[in-house]
Motif scaffolding. Structure first.
Motif, short mmCIF file in Angstrom:
data_model
loop_
_atom_site.label_atom_id
_atom_site.label_comp_id
_atom_site.label_asym_id
_atom_site.label_seq_id
_atom_site.Cartn_x
_atom_site.Cartn_y
_atom_site.Cartn_z
N TYR A 113 33.73 -30.70 -32.22
CA TYR A 113 34.69 -31.34 -33.12
C TYR A 113 33.94 -32.26 -34.08
CZ TYR A 113 38.42 -34.29 -34.89
OH TYR A 113 39.26 -34.98 -35.72
N TYR A 114 34.13 -32.00 -35.38
CA TYR A 114 33.48 -32.81 -36.41
C TYR A 114 34.52 -33.77 -36.98
CZ TYR A 114 29.67 -29.45 -36.18
OH TYR A 114 28.63 -28.66 -35.74
N PRO A 115 34.46 -35.05 -36.61
CA PRO A 115 35.53 -35.99 -37.01
C PRO A 115 35.58 -36.23 -38.52
CG PRO A 115 33.71 -37.16 -35.97
CD PRO A 115 33.44 -35.71 -35.78
N ILE A 116 34.46 -36.11 -39.22
CA ILE A 116 34.48 -36.38 -40.66
C ILE A 116 35.35 -35.37 -41.39
CG2 ILE A 116 33.06 -36.68 -42.71
CD1 ILE A 116 32.63 -38.76 -40.50
N ARG A 117 35.18 -34.09 -41.06
CA ARG A 117 35.98 -33.04 -41.66
C ARG A 117 37.28 -32.77 -40.89
NH1 ARG A 117 34.72 -30.53 -46.73
NH2 ARG A 117 32.49 -30.72 -47.07
N GLY A 118 37.32 -33.24 -39.62
CA GLY A 118 38.47 -32.93 -38.79
C GLY A 118 38.55 -31.45 -38.43
N VAL A 119 37.39 -30.84 -38.20
CA VAL A 119 37.30 -29.40 -37.98
C VAL A 119 36.66 -29.11 -36.62
CG1 VAL A 119 36.21 -27.26 -38.80
CG2 VAL A 119 37.16 -28.88 -40.44
N GLU A 120 37.21 -28.11 -35.92
CA GLU A 120 36.61 -27.62 -34.67
C GLU A 120 35.89 -26.31 -34.93
OE1 GLU A 120 39.27 -27.14 -31.46
OE2 GLU A 120 39.16 -29.21 -30.79
N THR A 121 34.75 -26.13 -34.32
CA THR A 121 34.04 -24.85 -34.40
C THR A 121 33.72 -24.38 -32.99
OG1 THR A 121 31.84 -25.87 -34.53
CG2 THR A 121 32.99 -25.47 -36.61
N LYS A 122 33.72 -23.06 -32.81
CA LYS A 122 33.37 -22.47 -31.52
C LYS A 122 31.95 -21.92 -31.60
CE LYS A 122 38.11 -21.16 -30.35
NZ LYS A 122 39.03 -20.03 -30.08
N GLU A 123 31.10 -22.40 -30.74
CA GLU A 123 29.72 -21.93 -30.67
C GLU A 123 29.58 -21.08 -29.42
OE1 GLU A 123 27.61 -22.64 -33.12
OE2 GLU A 123 29.06 -23.92 -34.14
N SER A 124 29.48 -19.79 -29.61
CA SER A 124 29.38 -18.88 -28.47
C SER A 124 28.00 -18.96 -27.84
CB SER A 124 29.67 -17.45 -28.92
OG SER A 124 30.93 -17.36 -29.50
N ALA A 125 27.93 -18.59 -26.58
CA ALA A 125 26.65 -18.46 -25.89
C ALA A 125 26.40 -16.97 -25.65
CB ALA A 125 26.67 -19.22 -24.58
N ILE A 126 25.18 -16.52 -25.94
CA ILE A 126 24.89 -15.08 -25.89
C ILE A 126 23.65 -14.84 -25.04
CG2 ILE A 126 24.35 -13.04 -27.28
CD1 ILE A 126 25.67 -14.55 -29.67
N TRP A 127 23.76 -13.86 -24.15
CA TRP A 127 22.60 -13.42 -23.37
C TRP A 127 22.29 -11.99 -23.78
CZ3 TRP A 127 18.48 -14.29 -20.65
CH2 TRP A 127 17.96 -13.31 -19.81
N HIS A 128 21.07 -11.80 -24.32
CA HIS A 128 20.66 -10.47 -24.75
C HIS A 128 19.97 -9.76 -23.58
CE1 HIS A 128 21.67 -11.55 -28.86
NE2 HIS A 128 20.93 -12.63 -28.76
N GLY A 129 20.75 -9.01 -22.82
CA GLY A 129 20.19 -8.28 -21.69
C GLY A 129 19.59 -6.96 -22.10
N ARG A 130 18.95 -6.29 -21.14
CA ARG A 130 18.27 -5.03 -21.47
C ARG A 130 19.24 -3.89 -21.76
NH1 ARG A 130 17.28 -5.65 -15.88
NH2 ARG A 130 18.22 -4.02 -14.59
N ASP A 131 20.47 -4.01 -21.25
CA ASP A 131 21.43 -2.93 -21.48
C ASP A 131 22.66 -3.39 -22.26
OD1 ASP A 131 22.30 -4.57 -19.53
OD2 ASP A 131 22.56 -3.03 -17.99
N GLY A 132 22.66 -4.62 -22.74
CA GLY A 132 23.80 -5.08 -23.53
C GLY A 132 23.82 -6.58 -23.67
N ASP A 133 24.70 -7.03 -24.56
CA ASP A 133 24.87 -8.47 -24.80
C ASP A 133 26.02 -9.00 -23.97
OD1 ASP A 133 22.81 -8.52 -26.56
OD2 ASP A 133 24.00 -9.05 -28.32
N LEU A 134 25.81 -10.17 -23.40
CA LEU A 134 26.87 -10.91 -22.75
C LEU A 134 27.27 -12.04 -23.69
CD1 LEU A 134 28.50 -11.03 -20.13
CD2 LEU A 134 26.77 -12.59 -19.23
N HIS A 135 28.52 -12.01 -24.15
CA HIS A 135 28.99 -12.91 -25.20
C HIS A 135 30.10 -13.77 -24.60
CE1 HIS A 135 31.00 -14.14 -28.94
NE2 HIS A 135 29.94 -13.74 -29.61
N VAL A 136 29.88 -15.09 -24.51
CA VAL A 136 30.82 -15.98 -23.83
C VAL A 136 31.24 -17.08 -24.79
CG1 VAL A 136 31.21 -17.46 -21.83
CG2 VAL A 136 29.61 -15.55 -21.67
N SER A 137 32.54 -17.34 -24.84
CA SER A 137 33.05 -18.47 -25.63
C SER A 137 34.22 -19.09 -24.88
CB SER A 137 33.49 -18.01 -27.03
OG SER A 137 34.52 -17.05 -26.92
#
Length: 711
Positions: A633-657
């Motif tokens: 949460y950025y109080p100056i702009r009053g904006v929320e952003t979602k920062e996903s976490a990503i694991w690049h595995g050998r057979d695919g990506d694991l994408h978590v938010s």
């Protein structure tokens, strides 16, 4: 005072850009008559017409020559004969370095002044007040100085002026440029138009009488380390395209699009193509990492603004290789050279305007980019008019058959141009509908995917075929024998995937099969050249040297494109997604992974507050890694952003938010497993690696004066 210095530097460089555009143009001879001694026999010659000037005992006259050049610019040319060379001692001996060098220094000074104003938070400048805040980290203040439209255009000017200096260095060393004075003139015109756009559309150095106590803050969605490099990389690519555009304009009046012209432009084409590709990769990964932005390509105006010039630059690169080898496809190559830069300029205008819908509040600027649009119309209307007058005089050496490498590369370039046209239509269609009084709509991914899929499949088919074809003439039967193994393997891969997923849509399956076709064809061709070609000697290392950087770069780029297509198709087919309300300690199974949710912590950031979740990832009951998705949460702009976490595995990506709390007091968690998604990133890296290898090795070979022939 620093801002005023930058303002003065910007005004001065705009004026000097105009001077450079006039003095180094063919018309500049007329303006230099009074101040520069051209000799008593100086004259301008018209193609197929009488000489203007002293040759026939008549003085050229400023008005006569000027009107002649306007009526028929293609006919105006400076004679290259010995007589004419002697006639233009000032033109041929005048130093060309001072003016471009001074413009470059002024551009760097103006850019430095704006960056300094952001660093010290000079809120008397509206641009600083709009895009920065005293709590913004210094690194992002610098990014804010080059990311908004005015700052980005100033960066574009700086990089274009640096490109002019690099062109002068290239020409001083290799002397392959056709009509270099006109190239410098066109670069000056581009710089002057961009500088006028910055000054008139919204002066970044204008002060306000009643400044705010603090600024509105940097755009939170741009507050990312990777995003800082986007604007410099993108505008460096556009600066490279401007050199190609200027060199094409310079060569058109003499119809001098010959082999040396192509050799001179090849490093610029590869460099621009690589930089635009890097900008696309940054944009794609940022979209992928921001969960709220959708998938890895959203097809919005800013992304299409990069894709358009990249597609046309790719087509130009292929045609340039044909022209360099056989001096064919001259009109089509020239048209692509002009259009690639035109698409970049127009795309930049579209991305910065609110024509396609209201811009986010963080991206709104005071100006309306009217001068940027006027500059585009003036510059490219003149360029296409010149092309239309000269295209018929470009002599072709079209001595090749339908089954040949030239034909395959030409058809592929046409398909790339068609793809660019589809992207352009999809981007501006809502604008036309709005003008006609229709409903305001948004053209999204379904249209682009369905419209581009047939074109992409045809390009993949030719991409695998063209490297194996011979120049000028080849036989269908011999091509069939060479491609037999690649055809069999690609059919096997397609049938295997189809049998595993019998209900899968046909187009992604076909995409995977054609990707296999491209990879097996490229590897088979490489095998043929390394181990079986009798002309390449016995040493495999020597064979690799003989193939040259262009062949290796091309092979890497083709394989990378195939991996990208296969990874994108496979991830869309086999994606697994789980959206649930999770509680601390809960396990989530998806794909081959098991995630354990460890809860959320409230933490302070530099200029934001964050809710950071912790997930422990297991595979086969063994811990693999820990992921930390965030909601900032950025109080100056009053904006929320979602920062996903990503694991690049050998057979695919694991994408978590993560999201907000659910009604049952759990935390909303979005987990996706995208099989073969690392292939997309690996494919993009291979494409960039192919460009980098090509540029670096070519530069080394050129400096060693070893010519590199087209494969």
């Amino acid at each position: 005072m620093i801002a005023e210095t930058g303002h003065f530097a910007l005004i001065l460089l705009m004026m000097l850009g105009c001077c450079q555009a006039i003095l180094f143009s063919p018309l500049g001879v007329l303006f230099r008559r009074g101040s520069v001694q051209l000799g008593t026999t100086s004259r301008l010659q018209t193609a197929g017409g009488p000489a203007l000037g002293h040759g026939n005992g008549e003085k050229p006259g400023l008005w006569r020559a000027f009107t002649q050049s306007l009526i028929d610019p293609a006919s105006l040319r400076l004679s290259r004969s010995a007589t004419a060379t002697a006639s233009y001692p000032a033109l041929n001996t005048a130093p060309v370095w001072p003016l471009p060098l001074l413009i470059c220094l002024l551009a760097i000074g103006a850019q430095g002044s704006l960056i300094y104003s952001f660093i010290v938070s000079d809120f008397t400048l509206p641009l600083v007040a709009h895009y920065s805040h005293s709590s913004t980290p210094v690194l992002y203040r610098i990014a804010a100085a080059i990311s908004p439209d005015r700052g980005a255009t100033l960066l574009w000017i700086t990089l274009t002026s640096i490109a002019t200096i690099l062109f002068l260095v290239q020409n001083a060393i290799f002397k392959k440029a056709e009509n270099p004075q006109t190239v410098i003139s066109m670069m000056g015109l581009i710089i002057a138009l961009l500088a006028a756009s910055v000054l008139i559309d919204g002066d970044p150095f204008a002060r306000i009488i009643d400044p705010p106590l603090d600024g509105q803050g940097f755009d939170p969605q741009s507050q990312d380390i990777l995003d800082i490099f986007y604007s410099p990389v993108l505008h460096a690519g556009l600066a490279g395209l401007s050199v190609i555009f200027a060199a094409t304009i310079a060569a058109l009046p003499r119809a001098a699009l010959h082999r040396s012209w192509a050799e001179m432009l090849r490093p610029w084409a590869i460099l621009s193509w690589t930089l635009l590709g890097a900008a696309m990769m940054i944009s794609a990964y940022r979209a992928y990492a921001e969960q709220s932005w959708g998938n890895w390509w959203y097809w919005d105006a800013s992304e299409n603004a990069v894709l358009l010039p990249w597609l046309l630059a790719t087509a130009f690169l292929h045609c340039l290789a044909v022209l360099e080898k056989t001096e064919a496809l001259k009109p089509w190559t020239a048209l692509l050279a002009l259009s690639a830069f035109g698409a970049g300029w127009f795309g930049t205008f579209l991305a910065r305007s609110d024509l396609l819908g209201p811009l986010p509040a963080a991206l709104r600027a005071s100006g309306d980019n009217a001068v940027l649009l006027i500059g585009f119309c003036v510059l490219f209307a003149g360029a296409y008019y010149l092309f239309s007058r000269v295209a018929g005089h470009l002599r072709e050496n079209a001595d090749f058959t339908l089954v040949s490498r030239e034909s395959a590369m030409f058809i592929n370039s046409v398909l790339l141009a068609v793809a660019a046209a589809i992207v352009m239509v999809g981007t501006v269609y809502p604008l036309f509908l709005r003008w006609l009084g229709g409903t305001i709509i948004t053209v999204g991914p379904p249209f682009f995917v369905q419209a581009l899929m047939p074109v992409t499949l045809a390009m993949l088919l030719l991409m695998g075929l063209s490297p194996t074809l011979r120049w000028r003439v080849d036989g269908a039967a011999s091509v069939g024998r060479r491609m037999k193994l690649a055809l069999i393997l690609s059919i096997i891969v397609t049938l295997f995937v189809w049998m595993r997923h019998i209900d899968a849509p046909p187009l992604p399956l076909l995409g995977i099969g054609l990707a296999a076709w491209v990879v097996t064809a490229a590897l088979g061709d490489l095998w043929e050249k390394l181990w079986r070609h009798r002309d390449h000697g016995e040493s495999k290392y020597r064979n690799i040297q003989l193939l040259g950087p262009r062949y290796l770069g091309m092979s890497l780029a083709h394989i990378g494109m195939a991996l990208l297509i296969a990874g994108g198709a496979a991830s869309s087919l086999w994606e697994e997604q789980s959206v649930l309300s999770a509680r601390t300690g809960q396990s989530i199974e998806i794909g081959p992974y098991n995630l354990q949710y460890e809860g959320v912590s409230l933490l302070p950031g530099e200029n934001f507050a964050t809710r950071k979740a912790k997930f422990i990832v297991y595979r086969n009951a063994q811990p693999v890694t820990e992921l930390y998705p965030e909601v900032r949460y950025y109080p100056i702009r009053g904006v929320e952003t979602k920062e996903s976490a990503i694991w690049h595995g050998r057979d695919g990506d694991l994408h978590v938010s993560i999201g907000d709390r659910a009604e049952d007091s759990g935390r909303i968690v979005d987990v996706r497993f995208l099989p073969m998604m690392p292939w997309v990133w690996a494919g993009m890296l291979l494409i960039l690696l192919g460009g980098v290898i090509n540029v670096l090795t070519r530069m080394i070979l050129l400096f060693k004066k070893n010519g590199v022939s087209a494969p």
